[in-house]
Write a protein that holds these residues in place. Structure first.
Motif, PDB file in Angstrom:
ATOM      1  N   LEU A   1       1.559 -28.551   4.010  1.00  0.00           N
ATOM      2  CA  LEU A   1       0.609 -29.616   4.309  1.00  0.00           C
ATOM      3  C   LEU A   1      -0.068 -29.374   5.657  1.00  0.00           C
ATOM      4  O   LEU A   1      -1.251 -29.662   5.833  1.00  0.00           O
ATOM      5  N   SER A   2       0.675 -28.824   6.604  1.00  0.00           N
ATOM      6  CA  SER A   2       0.114 -28.569   7.934  1.00  0.00           C
ATOM      7  C   SER A   2      -0.947 -27.471   7.921  1.00  0.00           C
ATOM      8  O   SER A   2      -1.676 -27.309   8.898  1.00  0.00           O
ATOM      9  N   CYS A   3      -1.014 -26.722   6.808  1.00  0.00           N
ATOM     10  CA  CYS A   3      -1.968 -25.612   6.688  1.00  0.00           C
ATOM     11  C   CYS A   3      -3.225 -25.983   5.902  1.00  0.00           C
ATOM     12  O   CYS A   3      -4.187 -25.215   5.896  1.00  0.00           O
ATOM     13  N   LEU A   4      -3.210 -27.133   5.228  1.00  0.00           N
ATOM     14  CA  LEU A   4      -4.330 -27.509   4.383  1.00  0.00           C
ATOM     15  C   LEU A   4      -5.510 -28.004   5.221  1.00  0.00           C
ATOM     16  O   LEU A   4      -5.347 -28.830   6.124  1.00  0.00           O
ATOM     17  N   GLU A   5      -6.704 -27.529   4.880  1.00  0.00           N
ATOM     18  CA  GLU A   5      -7.887 -27.827   5.678  1.00  0.00           C
ATOM     19  C   GLU A   5      -8.344 -29.271   5.535  1.00  0.00           C
ATOM     20  O   GLU A   5      -8.866 -29.865   6.483  1.00  0.00           O
ATOM     21  N   ASP A   6      -8.159 -29.867   4.353  1.00  0.00           N
ATOM     22  CA  ASP A   6      -8.751 -31.176   4.096  1.00  0.00           C
ATOM     23  C   ASP A   6      -7.793 -32.347   4.291  1.00  0.00           C
ATOM     24  O   ASP A   6      -8.033 -33.453   3.812  1.00  0.00           O
ATOM     25  N   VAL A   7      -6.698 -32.116   5.011  1.00  0.00           N
ATOM     26  CA  VAL A   7      -5.762 -33.199   5.313  1.00  0.00           C
ATOM     27  C   VAL A   7      -6.289 -34.001   6.502  1.00  0.00           C
ATOM     28  O   VAL A   7      -6.767 -33.434   7.483  1.00  0.00           O
TER      29      VAL A   7
ATOM     30  N   CYS B   1      -1.835 -37.794   8.096  1.00  0.00           N
ATOM     31  CA  CYS B   1      -1.640 -36.711   7.126  1.00  0.00           C
ATOM     32  C   CYS B   1      -0.510 -36.973   6.133  1.00  0.00           C
ATOM     33  O   CYS B   1      -0.319 -36.200   5.204  1.00  0.00           O
ATOM     34  N   ILE B   2       0.239 -38.063   6.312  1.00  0.00           N
ATOM     35  CA  ILE B   2       1.232 -38.484   5.325  1.00  0.00           C
ATOM     36  C   ILE B   2       0.892 -39.924   4.929  1.00  0.00           C
ATOM     37  O   ILE B   2       1.404 -40.879   5.510  1.00  0.00           O
TER      38      ILE B   2
ATOM     39  N   VAL C   1       1.856 -40.234  10.520  1.00  0.00           N
ATOM     40  CA  VAL C   1       2.079 -38.869  10.999  1.00  0.00           C
ATOM     41  C   VAL C   1       0.744 -38.257  11.422  1.00  0.00           C
ATOM     42  O   VAL C   1      -0.230 -38.263  10.671  1.00  0.00           O
ATOM     43  N   LYS C   2       0.718 -37.746  12.623  1.00  0.00           N
ATOM     44  CA  LYS C   2      -0.476 -37.103  13.187  1.00  0.00           C
ATOM     45  C   LYS C   2      -0.326 -35.584  13.096  1.00  0.00           C
ATOM     46  O   LYS C   2       0.755 -35.046  13.356  1.00  0.00           O
ATOM     47  N   ARG C   3      -1.408 -34.903  12.714  1.00  0.00           N
ATOM     48  CA  ARG C   3      -1.393 -33.439  12.787  1.00  0.00           C
ATOM     49  C   ARG C   3      -2.080 -33.023  14.074  1.00  0.00           C
ATOM     50  O   ARG C   3      -3.195 -33.447  14.360  1.00  0.00           O
ATOM     51  N   VAL C   4      -1.392 -32.194  14.854  1.00  0.00           N
ATOM     52  CA  VAL C   4      -1.964 -31.711  16.110  1.00  0.00           C
ATOM     53  C   VAL C   4      -2.392 -30.260  15.934  1.00  0.00           C
ATOM     54  O   VAL C   4      -1.884 -29.544  15.065  1.00  0.00           O
ATOM     55  N   PRO C   5      -3.333 -29.779  16.742  1.00  0.00           N
ATOM     56  CA  PRO C   5      -3.848 -28.417  16.586  1.00  0.00           C
ATOM     57  C   PRO C   5      -2.773 -27.345  16.794  1.00  0.00           C
ATOM     58  O   PRO C   5      -1.775 -27.566  17.482  1.00  0.00           O
ATOM     59  N   TYR C   6      -3.026 -26.198  16.215  1.00  0.00           N
ATOM     60  CA  TYR C   6      -2.108 -25.063  16.351  1.00  0.00           C
ATOM     61  C   TYR C   6      -2.076 -24.535  17.785  1.00  0.00           C
ATOM     62  O   TYR C   6      -3.118 -24.377  18.430  1.00  0.00           O
ATOM     63  N   VAL C   7      -0.883 -24.282  18.273  1.00  0.00           N
ATOM     64  CA  VAL C   7      -0.656 -23.441  19.451  1.00  0.00           C
ATOM     65  C   VAL C   7       0.516 -22.534  19.104  1.00  0.00           C
ATOM     66  O   VAL C   7       1.337 -22.874  18.250  1.00  0.00           O
ATOM     67  N   LYS C   8       0.600 -21.397  19.730  1.00  0.00           N
ATOM     68  CA  LYS C   8       1.661 -20.473  19.351  1.00  0.00           C
ATOM     69  C   LYS C   8       3.028 -21.050  19.710  1.00  0.00           C
ATOM     70  O   LYS C   8       3.165 -21.833  20.672  1.00  0.00           O
TER      71      LYS C   8
ATOM     72  N   GLY D   1       4.588 -26.669  11.215  1.00  0.00           N
ATOM     73  CA  GLY D   1       5.629 -27.461  10.577  1.00  0.00           C
ATOM     74  C   GLY D   1       5.843 -28.809  11.229  1.00  0.00           C
ATOM     75  O   GLY D   1       5.189 -29.151  12.216  1.00  0.00           O
ATOM     76  N   PRO D   2       6.790 -29.593  10.695  1.00  0.00           N
ATOM     77  CA  PRO D   2       7.009 -30.956  11.155  1.00  0.00           C
ATOM     78  C   PRO D   2       7.937 -31.063  12.363  1.00  0.00           C
ATOM     79  O   PRO D   2       8.845 -30.256  12.548  1.00  0.00           O
ATOM     80  N   VAL D   3       7.691 -32.103  13.170  1.00  0.00           N
ATOM     81  CA  VAL D   3       8.601 -32.482  14.241  1.00  0.00           C
ATOM     82  C   VAL D   3       8.816 -33.990  14.125  1.00  0.00           C
ATOM     83  O   VAL D   3       7.843 -34.747  14.068  1.00  0.00           O
ATOM     84  N   VAL D   4      10.076 -34.410  14.091  1.00  0.00           N
ATOM     85  CA  VAL D   4      10.403 -35.814  13.858  1.00  0.00           C
ATOM     86  C   VAL D   4      11.399 -36.278  14.920  1.00  0.00           C
ATOM     87  O   VAL D   4      12.394 -35.598  15.183  1.00  0.00           O
TER      88      VAL D   4
END
Length: 213
Positions: A103-109, A114-115, A129-136, A162-165
């Motif tokens: 789900l974290s990889c899908l463009e249209d979420v 995002c949940i 649930v918030k999706r935040v931008p990718y960082v390494k 991936g998820p963080v809870v």
């Protein structure tokens, strides 16, 4: 070592093994932490969650200094940020579980939600649930992204990661991470189908009955 710290170490090893044995974490992926009165316990770097030795779990003090156990996960900044912004948080669970990561990889979420409220239990145990931008992985900016949310979200999806809870206890954080993963699985399985979500009134009723995350 206090008895409460010893118990926390044992519980971490037991619940992390449960996550690993059931496929919520593979290889050395994922990391878990528990807040203590005098610091934070963290899973060590490059160790499978199924192989934790309670005595070797890393410990950092309130200033982030490594004071006991093996070297902590490189995602230390991520965990610290949750504790700093969510005073009630007693534990943080970061997994690379399959469906939530997908789900974290899908463009249209929707990154702000995002949940969506597909089931009552994702509302009760996970919340928005918030999706935040990718960082390494291991980048200190991951902590900055969490701090910017100002404690509003108990759970986030790291973009392409991936998820963080977080949870008040380790048990509740683990249960919430599992609920998020199962809901993500449902969401991916139902993509393209006409889906009924819980209404705003139904969500409000759940929050009024069971509280907010």
């Amino acid at each position: 070592m206090t008895s409460s710290e010893s118990q926390a170490r044992e519980e971490m090893a037991r619940l992390c093994k449960s996550l690993f044995d059931r496929g919520f974490s593979v290889g050395t992926a994922g990391n878990v932490s528990v807040r203590l009165e005098d610091g934070i316990l963290m899973t060590p770097t490059n160790v499978r969650l199924g192989d934790l030795d309670p005595d070797r779990i890393a410990k950092i003090d309130k200033d982030g200094n490594h004071i006991a156990g093996d070297r902590p996960t490189k995602e230390v900044f991520l965990h610290q940020a949750f504790y700093e912004t969510r005073p009630d948080a007693g534990a943080v669970v970061h997994l690379h579980s399959t469906w939530a990561t997908a789900l974290s990889c899908l463009e249209d979420v929707d990154p702000d939600d995002c949940i969506p409220p597909l089931t009552p239990y994702v509302v009760m145990r996970v919340g928005s649930v918030k999706r935040v931008p990718y960082v390494k992985p291991g980048d200190p900016r991951s902590g900055d992204l969490i701090r910017a949310l100002k404690g509003k979200y108990a759970a986030v999806l790291l973009g392409n990661h991936g998820p963080v809870v977080s949870g008040k206890t380790l048990f509740s954080a683990v249960c919430a991470a599992e609920e998020l993963e199962e809901t993500a699985k449902l969401l991916v399985a139902l993509r393209g189908q006409k889906t009924t979500l819980l209404t705003n009134d139904e969500v409000a009723d759940l929050k009024a009955t069971f509280g907010t995350i």
